[in-house]
Design a protein around this motif. Structure first.
Motif, PDB file in Angstrom:
ATOM      1  N   TRP A  36       0.761  -1.164   0.053  1.00  0.00           N
ATOM      2  CA  TRP A  36      -0.112  -0.057   0.065  1.00  0.00           C
ATOM      3  C   TRP A  36       0.882   1.322   0.126  1.00  0.00           C
ATOM      4  CZ3 TRP A  36      -0.508   4.427   2.792  1.00  0.00           C
ATOM      5  CH2 TRP A  36      -1.782   5.292   2.561  1.00  0.00           C
ATOM      6  N   HIS A  37       1.933   1.494   0.791  1.00  0.00           N
ATOM      7  CA  HIS A  37       2.821   2.318   0.883  1.00  0.00           C
ATOM      8  C   HIS A  37       3.439   2.595  -0.538  1.00  0.00           C
ATOM      9  CE1 HIS A  37       3.253   3.313   5.176  1.00  0.00           C
ATOM     10  NE2 HIS A  37       3.383   2.005   5.302  1.00  0.00           N
ATOM     11  N   LEU A  38       3.673   1.450  -1.305  1.00  0.00           N
ATOM     12  CA  LEU A  38       4.193   1.802  -2.667  1.00  0.00           C
ATOM     13  C   LEU A  38       3.324   2.336  -3.625  1.00  0.00           C
ATOM     14  CD1 LEU A  38       6.156  -1.780  -3.038  1.00  0.00           C
ATOM     15  CD2 LEU A  38       7.163   0.311  -2.322  1.00  0.00           C
ATOM     16  N   GLY A  39       1.992   1.732  -3.334  1.00  0.00           N
ATOM     17  CA  GLY A  39       0.798   2.405  -4.436  1.00  0.00           C
ATOM     18  C   GLY A  39       0.630   3.782  -3.919  1.00  0.00           C
ATOM     19  N   HIS A  40       0.538   4.013  -2.726  1.00  0.00           N
ATOM     20  CA  HIS A  40      -0.205   5.427  -2.287  1.00  0.00           C
ATOM     21  C   HIS A  40       1.119   6.588  -2.560  1.00  0.00           C
ATOM     22  CE1 HIS A  40      -1.169   8.846   0.302  1.00  0.00           C
ATOM     23  NE2 HIS A  40      -0.174   8.645   0.943  1.00  0.00           N
ATOM     24  N   THR A  41       2.186   6.368  -2.442  1.00  0.00           N
ATOM     25  CA  THR A  41       3.274   7.313  -2.883  1.00  0.00           C
ATOM     26  C   THR A  41       3.526   7.614  -4.329  1.00  0.00           C
ATOM     27  OG1 THR A  41       5.082   5.458  -2.696  1.00  0.00           O
ATOM     28  CG2 THR A  41       4.926   6.993  -0.819  1.00  0.00           C
ATOM     29  N   THR A  42       3.336   6.390  -5.161  1.00  0.00           N
ATOM     30  CA  THR A  42       2.763   6.560  -6.596  1.00  0.00           C
ATOM     31  C   THR A  42       1.727   7.221  -6.869  1.00  0.00           C
ATOM     32  OG1 THR A  42       4.024   4.521  -6.750  1.00  0.00           O
ATOM     33  CG2 THR A  42       2.851   5.104  -8.835  1.00  0.00           C
ATOM     34  N   TRP A  43       0.540   6.911  -6.445  1.00  0.00           N
ATOM     35  CA  TRP A  43      -0.475   7.688  -6.555  1.00  0.00           C
ATOM     36  C   TRP A  43      -0.550   9.192  -6.462  1.00  0.00           C
ATOM     37  CZ3 TRP A  43      -3.153  10.640  -2.789  1.00  0.00           C
ATOM     38  CH2 TRP A  43      -4.300  11.030  -3.086  1.00  0.00           C
ATOM     39  N   PHE A  44       0.211   9.590  -5.340  1.00  0.00           N
ATOM     40  CA  PHE A  44       0.468  10.923  -4.999  1.00  0.00           C
ATOM     41  C   PHE A  44       0.924  11.780  -6.258  1.00  0.00           C
ATOM     42  CE2 PHE A  44       2.574  14.808  -3.753  1.00  0.00           C
ATOM     43  CZ  PHE A  44       1.993  15.205  -2.438  1.00  0.00           C
ATOM     44  N   PHE A  45       1.883  11.120  -7.056  1.00  0.00           N
ATOM     45  CA  PHE A  45       2.597  11.866  -8.226  1.00  0.00           C
ATOM     46  C   PHE A  45       1.791  11.764  -9.462  1.00  0.00           C
ATOM     47  CE2 PHE A  45       6.537  10.662  -5.908  1.00  0.00           C
ATOM     48  CZ  PHE A  45       7.145  11.690  -5.754  1.00  0.00           C
ATOM     49  N   GLU A  46       0.902  10.572  -9.607  1.00  0.00           N
ATOM     50  CA  GLU A  46       0.027  10.262 -10.519  1.00  0.00           C
ATOM     51  C   GLU A  46      -1.147  11.393 -10.430  1.00  0.00           C
ATOM     52  OE1 GLU A  46      -1.601   6.813 -12.948  1.00  0.00           O
ATOM     53  OE2 GLU A  46      -2.742   6.973 -10.945  1.00  0.00           O
ATOM     54  N   ASN A  47      -1.667  11.541  -9.143  1.00  0.00           N
ATOM     55  CA  ASN A  47      -2.735  12.296  -9.032  1.00  0.00           C
ATOM     56  C   ASN A  47      -2.466  13.880  -8.826  1.00  0.00           C
ATOM     57  OD1 ASN A  47      -5.702  12.180  -8.271  1.00  0.00           O
ATOM     58  ND2 ASN A  47      -4.874  13.571  -6.517  1.00  0.00           N
ATOM     59  N   PHE A  48      -1.460  14.403  -8.259  1.00  0.00           N
ATOM     60  CA  PHE A  48      -1.248  15.618  -8.075  1.00  0.00           C
ATOM     61  C   PHE A  48      -0.109  16.353  -8.943  1.00  0.00           C
ATOM     62  CE2 PHE A  48      -2.387  14.359  -3.557  1.00  0.00           C
ATOM     63  CZ  PHE A  48      -3.494  15.120  -3.540  1.00  0.00           C
ATOM     64  N   ILE A  49       0.523  15.541 -10.036  1.00  0.00           N
ATOM     65  CA  ILE A  49       1.235  16.022 -11.071  1.00  0.00           C
ATOM     66  C   ILE A  49       0.836  15.554 -12.526  1.00  0.00           C
ATOM     67  CG2 ILE A  49       3.589  15.953 -11.948  1.00  0.00           C
ATOM     68  CD1 ILE A  49       4.677  16.000  -9.275  1.00  0.00           C
ATOM     69  N   LEU A  50       0.700  14.243 -12.468  1.00  0.00           N
ATOM     70  CA  LEU A  50       0.632  13.929 -14.220  1.00  0.00           C
ATOM     71  C   LEU A  50      -0.786  14.088 -14.457  1.00  0.00           C
ATOM     72  CD1 LEU A  50       2.447  10.522 -13.989  1.00  0.00           C
ATOM     73  CD2 LEU A  50       3.399  12.724 -14.998  1.00  0.00           C
ATOM     74  N   VAL A  51      -1.842  13.654 -13.779  1.00  0.00           N
ATOM     75  CA  VAL A  51      -3.228  13.778 -14.317  1.00  0.00           C
ATOM     76  C   VAL A  51      -3.708  15.167 -14.614  1.00  0.00           C
ATOM     77  CG1 VAL A  51      -5.546  13.441 -13.512  1.00  0.00           C
ATOM     78  CG2 VAL A  51      -4.089  11.726 -12.942  1.00  0.00           C
ATOM     79  N   PRO A  52      -3.307  16.199 -13.370  1.00  0.00           N
ATOM     80  CA  PRO A  52      -3.746  17.434 -13.971  1.00  0.00           C
ATOM     81  C   PRO A  52      -2.935  18.277 -15.015  1.00  0.00           C
ATOM     82  CG  PRO A  52      -2.768  17.465 -11.727  1.00  0.00           C
ATOM     83  CD  PRO A  52      -2.935  16.064 -12.393  1.00  0.00           C
ATOM     84  N   ASN A  53      -1.655  17.710 -15.211  1.00  0.00           N
ATOM     85  CA  ASN A  53      -0.529  18.608 -16.080  1.00  0.00           C
ATOM     86  C   ASN A  53      -0.155  17.959 -17.223  1.00  0.00           C
ATOM     87  OD1 ASN A  53      -0.260  20.942 -14.069  1.00  0.00           O
ATOM     88  ND2 ASN A  53       0.199  19.145 -12.769  1.00  0.00           N
ATOM     89  N   MET A  54      -0.281  16.677 -17.172  1.00  0.00           N
ATOM     90  CA  MET A  54       0.548  15.914 -18.646  1.00  0.00           C
ATOM     91  C   MET A  54      -0.621  15.663 -19.565  1.00  0.00           C
ATOM     92  SD  MET A  54       2.937  12.692 -18.561  1.00  0.00           S
ATOM     93  CE  MET A  54       3.949  12.276 -20.167  1.00  0.00           C
ATOM     94  N   LEU A  55      -0.405  16.147 -20.624  1.00  0.00           N
ATOM     95  CA  LEU A  55      -1.642  16.191 -21.771  1.00  0.00           C
ATOM     96  C   LEU A  55      -1.492  14.797 -22.226  1.00  0.00           C
ATOM     97  CD1 LEU A  55      -3.162  17.667 -23.663  1.00  0.00           C
ATOM     98  CD2 LEU A  55      -1.391  17.646 -25.473  1.00  0.00           C
ATOM     99  N   ASP A  56      -2.738  14.105 -22.323  1.00  0.00           N
ATOM    100  CA  ASP A  56      -3.481  12.944 -22.811  1.00  0.00           C
ATOM    101  C   ASP A  56      -2.679  11.848 -21.862  1.00  0.00           C
ATOM    102  OD1 ASP A  56      -4.421  13.802 -25.165  1.00  0.00           O
ATOM    103  OD2 ASP A  56      -2.569  13.982 -26.156  1.00  0.00           O
ATOM    104  N   TYR A  57      -2.515  11.912 -20.432  1.00  0.00           N
ATOM    105  CA  TYR A  57      -1.983  11.085 -19.775  1.00  0.00           C
ATOM    106  C   TYR A  57      -3.138  10.152 -19.461  1.00  0.00           C
ATOM    107  CZ  TYR A  57      -0.485   8.642 -15.248  1.00  0.00           C
ATOM    108  OH  TYR A  57      -0.163   7.707 -14.489  1.00  0.00           O
TER     109      TYR A  57
END
Length: 408
Positions: A36-57
């Protein structure tokens, strides 16, 4: 990108000694399955950086945000904390694939995107967030392995630690007005903000952490049986949980004390700092010694005065000792988080950030106590004198210890 890679690689380093079965266990609510720690820390970058900022992510999996969100209500619904151990899927293999997927997209994003200052702040927060979970990861590894009667070794001790016998002394702090809280432009968490003045009476603070040997005297003197030493709530906790010694301690048939460490089961070394102490125990021990715990303001002032430049020599996770050791300096940094007598509340002028990241610290400012200084599980570049850690007073699975103070 270098800093991002270093943080993510350190997480992998902590995973290297483990077997796949170790990643899925949740013995109590406070301990999360390691995957869960591995998934949660990864989700943080996906949710707060990639999803709102990377086109077509495209998110790796549409349900992972639900599984790996922790407490960010603004970020959507969450799987309940106490039930994280029920999930055999996603598999450990799939969670590592998730990490690789997000890392590859983070590489593309950081190499091809102009990073605005506000987004850079989120990225740095994400790296510090993962460093926090690296330490929690070690707490949870020890909790998962430590109750196993086989006492599994997490890592073999690379080389014997050269112990330094330092004489305890009392350090003097003059009465006066001092400034508390973060200043400058370096990274810090929002709960360190609100730099302000405090008045301190003249006091003394112990130059070193309380050792196993000193704590053994408290046990042998009936410390856990003397209700006069304990706060009322603490005394209830002692009796309801039949607490007789620090977490992971065990008295063997011959009367000798041993304890589980990340190196496996060992005999207690009296010179080592006593570890896995709750606030309740730290407070009771201080009363038994005729002393008290320092306030967090006293701790910060003393740290800046007596240990301003010892980060390089302190016992952090980079030292790879994976235990608290006796050192020759004043030990304010590293080794063990030190309980203070201060409740975790906001500083004057504190304002949490807007949005989901505003939930990071502020909403936990109730019924918890502040600890300072870092531990042998803390990354060296993660700590500073103004860092405020916080836990509920009954908890002791973290790497926590005792430093005493007294008025003159």
């Amino acid at each position: 990108m270098k800093g991002y890679n270093e943080v993510r690689s350190q997480t992998q380093f902590l995973c290297d000694p483990l077997e796949i079965e170790d990643f899925v266990v949740q013995p109590v609510m406070d301990v999360s399955p390691l995957k869960w720690h591995l998934g949660h820390t990864t989700w943080f970058f996906e949710n707060f950086i990639l999803v709102p900022n990377m086109l077509d992510y495209k998110a790796f999996h549409p349900k992972y945000a639900y599984l790996f969100n922790s407490y960010y209500i603004s970020a959507g619904d969450r799987w309940s904390r106490e039930n994280r151990g029920q999930l055999t899927r996603p598999t450990v293999k799939e969670v590592f694939e998730y990490r690789s997927y997000v890392d590859e997209h983070m590489k593309q994003f950081l190499e091809n995107q102009e990073i605005a200052e506000t987004l850079a702040e989120v990225l740095i927060l994400g790296m510090n967030h993962e460093q926090q979970h690296q330490e929690l990861f070690l707490y949870d590894i020890k909790r998962i392995l430590g109750d196993n009667p086989l006492f599994p070794v997490y890592r073999k001790e690379e080389k014997p630690v050269k112990q330094v016998n330092s004489e305890m002394e009392w350090l003097n702090i003059d009465e006066g007005i001092y400034e508390i809280g973060h200043e400058g432009n370096g990274f810090h968490f929002d709960n360190e903000e609100g730099r302000h003045k405090v008045f301190l009476h003249e006091f003394q603070i112990c130059s070193s952490l309380i050792t196993n040997g000193e704590y053994l005297k408290f046990i042998e003197d009936g410390g856990y049986r003397n209700h006069m030493l304990w706060l009322s709530e603490a005394w209830d906790w002692v009796n309801e949980n039949e607490v007789k010694a620090p977490r992971y301690w065990n008295q063997e048939d011959g009367g000798e004390w041993g304890h589980y460490t990340l190196h496996g089961y060992e005999q207690i070394k009296e010179e080592d700092p006593v570890c896995h102490i709750s606030f309740y125990e730290a407070d009771a021990f201080a009363r038994w010694r005729g002393c008290r715990l320092p306030t967090e303001q006293e701790w910060e002032v003393a740290c800046k005065m007596y240990s301003p430049n010892v980060l390089a020599d302190a016992n952090f996770v980079e030292n790879k000792h994976f235990k608290a050791i006796q050192t020759s300096d004043f030990d304010f940094f590293g080794n063990l988080w030190e309980w203070t007598s201060s409740p975790y509340v906001s500083y004057p002028y504190y304002n949490p950030p807007e949005g989901a990241l505003g939930e990071y610290n502020g909403k936990f400012m109730v019924n918890q106590m502040v600890l300072r200084g870092g531990s042998f599980g803390t990354p060296r570049n993660h700590i500073r004198a103004t860092y405020r850690n916080f836990f509920h007073p009954h908890l002791r699975w973290m790497f926590s210890g005792i430093r005493l103070a007294k008025y003159i």
